[in-house]
Design a protein around this motif. Structure first.
Motif, PDB file in Angstrom:
ATOM      1  N   ASP A   1       2.101   1.058 -33.097  1.00  0.00           N
ATOM      2  CA  ASP A   1       2.493  -0.149 -33.826  1.00  0.00           C
ATOM      3  C   ASP A   1       3.618  -0.830 -33.060  1.00  0.00           C
ATOM      4  N   SER A   2       3.289  -1.904 -32.369  1.00  0.00           N
ATOM      5  CA  SER A   2       4.307  -2.595 -31.561  1.00  0.00           C
ATOM      6  C   SER A   2       4.815  -3.852 -32.253  1.00  0.00           C
ATOM      7  N   THR A   3       4.575  -3.978 -33.550  1.00  0.00           N
ATOM      8  CA  THR A   3       5.036  -5.165 -34.268  1.00  0.00           C
ATOM      9  C   THR A   3       6.399  -4.968 -34.921  1.00  0.00           C
ATOM     10  N   GLN A   4       6.923  -3.754 -34.888  1.00  0.00           N
ATOM     11  CA  GLN A   4       8.224  -3.493 -35.503  1.00  0.00           C
ATOM     12  C   GLN A   4       9.342  -4.064 -34.644  1.00  0.00           C
TER      13      GLN A   4
ATOM     14  N   SER B   1      10.442  -1.993 -31.537  1.00  0.00           N
ATOM     15  CA  SER B   1       9.363  -1.496 -30.678  1.00  0.00           C
ATOM     16  C   SER B   1       9.761  -1.427 -29.212  1.00  0.00           C
TER      17      SER B   1
ATOM     18  N   ASN C   1      -1.791  -4.835 -27.252  1.00  0.00           N
ATOM     19  CA  ASN C   1      -0.852  -4.748 -28.371  1.00  0.00           C
ATOM     20  C   ASN C   1       0.529  -4.272 -27.960  1.00  0.00           C
TER      21      ASN C   1
ATOM     22  N   CYS D   1       4.330  -4.537 -26.513  1.00  0.00           N
ATOM     23  CA  CYS D   1       5.332  -5.595 -26.539  1.00  0.00           C
ATOM     24  C   CYS D   1       5.582  -6.093 -25.117  1.00  0.00           C
TER      25      CYS D   1
END
Length: 73
Positions: free
Chosen positions: A19-22, A25, A59, A61
């Motif tokens: 999950d690179s949306t945090q 990240s 996906n 960052c």
């Protein structure tokens, strides 16, 4: 198993985070790559004779204009 004849290169293809949306990240990824570097340093023959290529996934960052970039077809 690579002591006698280390490979020319290791190619690691992302996505490197699930999950690179945090918000954290990028910092998380930086810390994980530092940990990987520490593991690799334990094998001086690989450090001296092999290259490590990191290909970011769609996906990961960072800028989307980084090439090469892994895209699943």
């Amino acid at each position: 198993g690579y002591c006698e004849t280390p490979p020319i290169a290791f190619v690691l293809m992302g996505n490197f985070l699930s999950d690179s949306t945090q918000a954290d990240s990028a910092e998380n990824l930086k810390q994980l790559f530092k940990a990987l570097a520490e593991i690799i340093r334990e094998f001086p023959n690989l450090v001296e004779n092999s290259r490590f290529v990191f290909v970011p996934g769609p996906n990961d960052c960072g800028g989307s204009n980084i090439l090469p970039r892994y895209v699943s077809i």
